[in-house]
Design a protein around this motif. Structure first.
Motif, mmCIF file in Angstrom:
data_model
loop_
_atom_site.group_PDB
_atom_site.id
_atom_site.type_symbol
_atom_site.label_atom_id
_atom_site.label_comp_id
_atom_site.label_asym_id
_atom_site.label_seq_id
_atom_site.Cartn_x
_atom_site.Cartn_y
_atom_site.Cartn_z
ATOM 1 N N ASP A 123 0.833 -1.200 0.000
ATOM 2 C CA ASP A 123 0.000 0.000 0.000
ATOM 3 C C ASP A 123 0.870 1.253 0.000
ATOM 4 O O ASP A 123 2.076 1.204 0.228
ATOM 5 N N MET A 124 0.200 2.386 -0.211
ATOM 6 C CA MET A 124 0.792 3.697 0.031
ATOM 7 C C MET A 124 -0.035 4.346 1.145
ATOM 8 O O MET A 124 -1.263 4.228 1.164
ATOM 9 N N VAL A 125 0.642 5.022 2.068
ATOM 10 C CA VAL A 125 -0.061 5.666 3.172
ATOM 11 C C VAL A 125 0.127 7.181 3.067
ATOM 12 O O VAL A 125 1.215 7.673 2.779
ATOM 13 N N PHE A 126 -0.949 7.928 3.274
ATOM 14 C CA PHE A 126 -0.894 9.387 3.234
ATOM 15 C C PHE A 126 -0.160 9.905 4.470
ATOM 16 O O PHE A 126 -0.559 9.616 5.604
ATOM 17 N N VAL A 127 0.889 10.692 4.257
ATOM 18 C CA VAL A 127 1.639 11.263 5.382
ATOM 19 C C VAL A 127 1.564 12.788 5.406
ATOM 20 O O VAL A 127 1.928 13.412 6.411
ATOM 21 N N ALA A 128 1.118 13.411 4.317
ATOM 22 C CA ALA A 128 0.928 14.863 4.287
ATOM 23 C C ALA A 128 -0.060 15.193 3.189
ATOM 24 O O ALA A 128 -0.152 14.477 2.182
ATOM 25 N N GLN A 129 -0.794 16.288 3.388
ATOM 26 C CA GLN A 129 -1.814 16.646 2.404
ATOM 27 C C GLN A 129 -2.170 18.122 2.509
ATOM 28 O O GLN A 129 -2.319 18.652 3.614
ATOM 29 N N LEU A 130 -2.307 18.771 1.351
ATOM 30 C CA LEU A 130 -2.798 20.148 1.270
ATOM 31 C C LEU A 130 -4.106 20.111 0.502
ATOM 32 O O LEU A 130 -4.144 19.773 -0.675
ATOM 33 N N LEU A 131 -5.208 20.439 1.186
ATOM 34 C CA LEU A 131 -6.537 20.296 0.597
ATOM 35 C C LEU A 131 -6.919 21.499 -0.244
ATOM 36 O O LEU A 131 -6.593 22.648 0.069
ATOM 37 N N THR A 132 -7.655 21.237 -1.327
ATOM 38 C CA THR A 132 -8.244 22.284 -2.130
ATOM 39 C C THR A 132 -9.476 22.840 -1.425
ATOM 40 O O THR A 132 -10.069 22.165 -0.564
ATOM 41 N N THR A 133 -9.861 24.054 -1.776
ATOM 42 C CA THR A 133 -11.095 24.627 -1.227
ATOM 43 C C THR A 133 -12.305 24.209 -2.041
ATOM 44 O O THR A 133 -13.441 24.466 -1.647
ATOM 45 N N GLN A 134 -12.052 23.540 -3.184
ATOM 46 C CA GLN A 134 -13.141 23.114 -4.046
ATOM 47 C C GLN A 134 -13.686 21.754 -3.588
ATOM 48 O O GLN A 134 -13.083 21.071 -2.769
ATOM 49 N N PHE A 135 -14.812 21.384 -4.168
ATOM 50 C CA PHE A 135 -15.442 20.114 -3.828
ATOM 51 C C PHE A 135 -14.522 18.949 -4.179
ATOM 52 O O PHE A 135 -13.912 18.905 -5.250
ATOM 53 N N ILE A 136 -14.420 17.983 -3.261
ATOM 54 C CA ILE A 136 -13.693 16.746 -3.543
ATOM 55 C C ILE A 136 -14.627 15.579 -3.257
ATOM 56 O O ILE A 136 -15.289 15.541 -2.220
ATOM 57 N N PRO A 137 -14.711 14.623 -4.190
ATOM 58 C CA PRO A 137 -15.681 13.528 -4.019
ATOM 59 C C PRO A 137 -15.289 12.501 -2.973
ATOM 60 O O PRO A 137 -16.150 11.791 -2.455
ATOM 61 N N VAL A 138 -13.984 12.414 -2.658
ATOM 62 C CA VAL A 138 -13.519 11.368 -1.746
ATOM 63 C C VAL A 138 -12.595 11.984 -0.698
ATOM 64 O O VAL A 138 -11.670 12.726 -1.039
ATOM 65 N N LEU A 139 -12.827 11.667 0.587
ATOM 66 C CA LEU A 139 -11.955 12.122 1.664
ATOM 67 C C LEU A 139 -10.836 11.107 1.864
ATOM 68 O O LEU A 139 -11.086 9.916 2.066
ATOM 69 N N THR A 140 -9.598 11.561 1.781
ATOM 70 C CA THR A 140 -8.432 10.687 1.965
ATOM 71 C C THR A 140 -7.505 11.311 3.009
ATOM 72 O O THR A 140 -6.495 11.923 2.665
ATOM 73 N N PRO A 141 -7.822 11.178 4.266
ATOM 74 C CA PRO A 141 -7.056 11.863 5.314
ATOM 75 C C PRO A 141 -5.668 11.266 5.518
ATOM 76 O O PRO A 141 -5.388 10.129 5.111
ATOM 77 N N VAL A 142 -4.806 12.040 6.160
ATOM 78 C CA VAL A 142 -3.478 11.551 6.543
ATOM 79 C C VAL A 142 -3.650 10.301 7.403
ATOM 80 O O VAL A 142 -4.481 10.256 8.310
ATOM 81 N N GLY A 143 -2.865 9.278 7.090
ATOM 82 C CA GLY A 143 -2.970 8.006 7.791
ATOM 83 C C GLY A 143 -3.717 6.948 6.997
ATOM 84 O O GLY A 143 -3.574 5.751 7.272
ATOM 85 N N MET A 144 -4.498 7.368 6.020
ATOM 86 C CA MET A 144 -5.247 6.408 5.204
ATOM 87 C C MET A 144 -4.304 5.660 4.268
ATOM 88 O O MET A 144 -3.348 6.223 3.743
ATOM 89 N N ARG A 145 -4.573 4.377 4.068
ATOM 90 C CA ARG A 145 -3.785 3.554 3.156
ATOM 91 C C ARG A 145 -4.565 3.285 1.881
ATOM 92 O O ARG A 145 -5.769 3.047 1.920
ATOM 93 N N ILE A 146 -3.869 3.331 0.752
ATOM 94 C CA ILE A 146 -4.474 3.024 -0.544
ATOM 95 C C ILE A 146 -3.572 2.019 -1.247
ATOM 96 O O ILE A 146 -2.357 2.035 -1.072
ATOM 97 N N PRO A 147 -4.138 1.114 -2.038
ATOM 98 C CA PRO A 147 -3.320 0.076 -2.673
ATOM 99 C C PRO A 147 -2.453 0.623 -3.798
ATOM 100 O O PRO A 147 -2.854 1.525 -4.530
ATOM 101 N N MET A 148 -1.264 0.057 -3.945
ATOM 102 C CA MET A 148 -0.354 0.491 -5.001
ATOM 103 C C MET A 148 -0.889 0.189 -6.393
ATOM 104 O O MET A 148 -0.710 0.976 -7.324
ATOM 105 N N TYR A 149 -1.521 -0.976 -6.545
ATOM 106 C CA TYR A 149 -1.790 -1.493 -7.892
ATOM 107 C C TYR A 149 -2.725 -0.624 -8.717
ATOM 108 O O TYR A 149 -2.654 -0.612 -9.947
ATOM 109 N N CYS A 150 -3.613 0.145 -8.070
ATOM 110 C CA CYS A 150 -4.615 0.891 -8.825
ATOM 111 C C CYS A 150 -4.601 2.381 -8.528
ATOM 112 O O CYS A 150 -5.601 3.071 -8.735
ATOM 113 N N THR A 151 -3.469 2.907 -8.065
ATOM 114 C CA THR A 151 -3.365 4.327 -7.747
ATOM 115 C C THR A 151 -2.165 4.950 -8.445
ATOM 116 O O THR A 151 -1.167 4.284 -8.724
#
Length: 268
Positions: free
Chosen positions: A126-154
């Protein structure tokens, strides 16, 4: 995503390890059992999720209660994590030199692109979020720091894999569960490796609604002084504002430049 109690491929311990502390392992397994899908758990559920006996789970949970990491929900009396657990992850983030170096570049990227800019690191498959700068615009998915996402499809995962030897990248992909998260998800290793090879050529990777519907990604690898990948930076443009072609033409150069600037900063 990987089950919270599944071992990372990079940290599976040898069968015989006299220094390994199984009690500590059990405590960490209990903490990792709590997820967005399992915010509160009974003792029986904890035992089942961690593979412990009910007695072992009870002793482990009691210890975590005494230490202030786990408590009981006031209404349901089910176990839940307490705010003290944040200290463990925060200490890693606060002391991480890459995060401090990357922050101004992520800020510039988010401002220039108008989209959320993120820094991720590899953890197993996986890849884990360690830092993030959010846009002020609408985002369809929340991916907070600490969340893990799989390597294969990102995009961040593919960007990271693009800088590994092909045999190593293949081994990580083959070791990972690769469910079809959406109708667009690539799940075959050879097909994913083709996308990774393209990333190697152009310097960035993309993902178009392969992880979440309505969400895209464009990422580039961050390299250390030895030219080895250590992290990835990516943007998360939604399909409501961007087409994949627009992402490749306008956003990809920004992501590449951000990753290059961070890489150069950590090598000096």
């Amino acid at each position: 995503m990987v089950h919270p109690t599944a071992p990372d491929t990079a940290t599976v311990r040898p069968a015989a390890d006299p220094l390994f502390n199984q009690s500590l392992e059990k405590g960490l397994d209990v903490l990792r059992a709590f997820t967005a899908a399992h915010r509160t758990l009974t003792l029986s559920e904890l035992a089942q999720l961690t593979g412990m006996t009910k007695g072992s789970a009870q002793r482990t949970v009691h210890t975590l209660q005494v230490l202030g990491y786990v408590g009981k929900h006031p209404q349901t009396r089910r176990f839940q994590l307490l705010p003290k657990v944040i200290e463990i992850g925060f200490n890693y983030l606060a002391a991480h030199p890459l995060i401090r170096v990357a922050h101004p570049y992520l800020s510039q990227l988010a401002t220039a692109s108008g989209e959320t800019a993120s820094l991720t690191e590899p953890v197993g498959t996986d890849m884990v979020f360690v830092a993030q700068l959010l846009t002020t615009q609408f985002i369809p998915v929340l991916t907070p720091v600490g969340m893990r996402i799989p390597m294969y499809c990102t995009s961040s995962g593919r960007a990271y894999l693009s800088q590994l030897p092909e045999a190593e990248a293949r081994a990580l992909l083959e070791a990972a569960p690769r469910p079809a998260r959406t109708p667009a998800t690539l799940t075959q290793v050879d097909a994913i490796l083709e996308r990774i090879a393209q990333c190697r050529q152009v310097g960035y990777a993309t993902n178009c609604e392969e992880l979440f519907l309505g969400d895209m990604g464009v990422g580039a690898p961050i390299l250390n002084s030895k030219g080895q990948p250590v992290a990835a930076v990516h943007l998360s443009p939604p399909t409501s504002r961007w087409t994949l072609e627009q992402v490749q033409q306008k956003l990809a150069p920004m992501v590449i430049e951000c990753a290059r600037a961070i890489s150069q900063s950590i090598t000096h």
